[in-house]
Write an enzyme that holds these catalytic residues in place. Structure first.
Site, PDB file in Angstrom:
ATOM      1  N   CYS A  59     -17.876  -3.213  -8.007  1.00  0.00           N
ATOM      2  CA  CYS A  59     -18.690  -2.033  -7.712  1.00  0.00           C
ATOM      3  C   CYS A  59     -17.996  -1.098  -6.726  1.00  0.00           C
ATOM      4  CB  CYS A  59     -20.068  -2.495  -7.228  1.00  0.00           C
ATOM      5  SG  CYS A  59     -20.750  -1.635  -5.817  1.00  0.00           S
ATOM      6  N   CYS A  62     -19.528  -0.542  -3.276  1.00  0.00           N
ATOM      7  CA  CYS A  62     -19.362  -1.725  -2.425  1.00  0.00           C
ATOM      8  C   CYS A  62     -17.987  -1.692  -1.766  1.00  0.00           C
ATOM      9  CB  CYS A  62     -19.489  -3.012  -3.234  1.00  0.00           C
ATOM     10  SG  CYS A  62     -21.000  -3.138  -4.197  1.00  0.00           S
ATOM     11  N   CYS A 404     -16.528   7.393 -23.225  1.00  0.00           N
ATOM     12  CA  CYS A 404     -16.537   5.927 -23.368  1.00  0.00           C
ATOM     13  C   CYS A 404     -15.360   5.432 -24.193  1.00  0.00           C
ATOM     14  CB  CYS A 404     -17.893   5.507 -23.936  1.00  0.00           C
ATOM     15  SG  CYS A 404     -17.876   4.298 -25.249  1.00  0.00           S
ATOM     16  N   CYS A 407     -15.971   3.641 -27.499  1.00  0.00           N
ATOM     17  CA  CYS A 407     -16.374   4.580 -28.553  1.00  0.00           C
ATOM     18  C   CYS A 407     -15.143   5.192 -29.203  1.00  0.00           C
ATOM     19  CB  CYS A 407     -17.256   5.694 -27.986  1.00  0.00           C
ATOM     20  SG  CYS A 407     -18.700   5.100 -27.090  1.00  0.00           S
TER      21      CYS A 407
END
Ligand SMILES: *[C@@H]1O[C@H](CO)[C@@H](O)[C@H](O)[C@H]1NC(C)=O
Ligand SMILES: *[C@@H]1O[C@H](CO)[C@@H](O)[C@H](O)[C@H]1NC(C)=O
Length: 494
Positions: A59, A62, A404, A407
């Site tokens: 993350c 984080c 993406c 994709c």
């Protein structure tokens, strides 16, 4: 999902963006205590006060927090008595039970654990080292600070925030105890103080001797006095008093907590987007405020947003700058209603029309392409009904996002699948940019990209969970298609 995405889009625009490279890990002693499922309860059980960060290694926020948290932990370790900051890798399989006990839904989530973990509160403070230190110090001290001097008053009462001060002739008795209990319960959200001298307070009748609870806020009536001392009833009054009639959204982080509150409310959400530098801004503000006041106890909440701070929201709702000033209302079921180029005097009547059910919902859509001749057909929100639901065809539909990677990998495969059905008028391979178009509510579950669905000619809709290979798709379509032999205009083209 929607609510989280919204908040992220709104808040990200000013607080969380900016990819600073994080400091390289040093080999020296770590001040943040590492905890996991094997030693969490033991360690927490031994402490009256501890702050725990639940994080995931992947993350980004984080990673940004880590060096600040570590710096703060070092400072707080010098406190008397030392205050511990700890972290748990909530992504680690063995710690997932722990994470779900604490209802961790996003990263990082920071919790304050008191009395060996028997009281748990959300950390609602800043995320840089100095801010963490002062917030945590305050949280570890008494819930309500005594105000004895005007210096104390300045230290406790920040005029940009919500502060709650109890005025008591003496600091004992049931009412004082109840006030203290309220402070304990809500201390992570607001700063509390108590005094026997109302003259030290910045606003309100300075001759009262109490008991009275005075709430200071940076909006609307600026302060309210309560004479309620039942803890639950008082908490409810505080909750109501801390929701602004109109929530302001701009680049000022002080407004941040109210924006979050706005989005967490179960109400329909009315949002007026204006350029805050415009000449008409004061007129907009006062007219909008009147409307908001009129609907105050209804099921609509009101926000006014500066266009400059609202790119995220514009993208999310599919709005354009030339529609400003605009007002958009989103209901709980996701339906949206839009009034572009609104004038101050038209706000009230339009909101009333909305209330009366006379406004038609608005859909975010790309323009319907004029030419749609590639093998994989382009669907947009405006053409969805015709191309997918009413076409009478077997449709394999990809929900994608332009950014993406998976994709992009899938695109040539879908091209091949589409090419192989090119002469089959009963089958259509199609795609829709799910970030630029609203998707019909309730029918499709699109949580990630790409998501694939198959709709048979007769209208049966199912998620495609097979292999993402040419053979996999073709095989699936052949097995699940309706043999539209007797129906459909496509037949004679065969
Ligand atoms: C808890 O256990 C982990 C994994 O064994 C260890 O890295 C960590 O230092 C332990 N923490 C404490 C406070 O004992
Ligand atoms: C104090 O709080 C308790 C529990 O909420 C309540 O029963 C009691 O009536 C309160 N006391 C006063 C004086 O309001």
């Amino acid at each position: 999902m929607a609510i989280r995405v919204w908040i992220a889009l709104f808040i990200c625009t000013f607080a969380l963006l900016g990819l600073t490279p994080h400091a390289s890990e040093s080999e020296s002693k770590e001040f943040v205590v590492t905890l996991d499922h094997s030693n969490f309860s033991d360690f927490v059980g031994q402490h009256k006060f501890i702050v725990v960060e639940f994080y995931a290694p992947w993350c980004g926020h984080c990673k940004k927090l880590a060096p600040e948290f570590e710096k703060a932990a070092q400072v707080l370790s010098q406190n008397d008595p030392p205050i511990f900051l700890a972290k748990v890798d909530a992504n680690e399989e063995a710690n997932k039970v722990l994470a779900s006990e604490f209802e961790i839904r996003g990263f990082p989530t920071i919790k304050i654990l008191r009395y060996g973990g028997s009281v748990v509160q959300d950390y609602k403070g800043p995320r840089e080292a100095d801010g963490i230190v002062s917030y945590v110090k305050k949280q570890s001290g008494p819930a309500s600070a005594e105000i004895k001097s005007s210096e104390d008053a300045d230290a406790v009462i920040d005029v940009n925030k919500i502060n709650i001060v109890g005025v008591f002739p003496e600091f004992s008795g049931e009412k004082f105890e109840n006030f203290t209990a309220l402070a304990e319960r809500l201390r992570a959200d607001y700063d509390f103080g108590h005094t026997s001298d109302a003259k030290l307070l910045p606003r309100g009748d300075s001759s009262v001797s109490g008991p009275v609870v005075r709430l200071f806020k940076p909006f609307d009536e600026l302060f309210i006095d309560f004479q309620e001392f039942d803890v639950d009833a008082l908490a409810k009054l505080v909750e109501e008093a801390t929701i602004p009639t109109v929530t302001v959204f701009n680049k000022d982080p002080n407004n941040h907590p109210f924006v979050i509150k706005f989005f967490n409310s179960p109400n329909a959400k009315a949002m007026l987007f204006v350029n805050f530098n415009s000449d008409l801004i004061d007129t907009f503000k006062s007219k909008y405020h009147e409307v908001a006041k009129q609907y105050k106890s209804s099921d609509i909440s009101f926000l006014i947003g500066d266009v400059e701070a609202s790119q995220g929201a514009f993208q999310y709702f599919g709005l354009k700058e030339d529609q400003v000033p605009l007002i958009i209302i989103q209901k709980n079921d996701g339906e949206k209603y839009l009034k572009p180029n609104v004038e101050p005097d038209h706000i009230a009547s339009w909101v009333k029309e909305f209330k009366d059910g006379k406004v038609k919902p608005f859909k975010k859509s790309e323009p319907t392409p004029e030419v749609n001749s590639e093998p994989v057909k382009v669907v947009v929100a405006d053409s969805f009904q015709d191309m997918v639901f009413n076409s009478g065809k077997n449709v394999l539909l990809e929900f994608y996002a332009p950014w993406c990677g998976h994709c992009k990998q899938l695109a040539p495969i879908l091209d091949e699948v589409a090419a192989s059905f090119e002469n089959d008028a009963d089958v259509m391979i199609a795609k829709i940019d799910a970030t630029a178009n609203d998707i019909p509510q309730g029918t499709f579950e699109v949580q990630g990209y790409p998501t694939l669905y198959f709709k048979s000619a007769s209208g049966k809709i199912s998620p495609y969970q097979g292999e993402r290979t040419k053979e996999g798709f073709i095989d699936y379509i052949q097995k699940n298609r309706d043999k539209a032999a007797e129906q459909g205009p496509g037949k004679d083209e065969l």
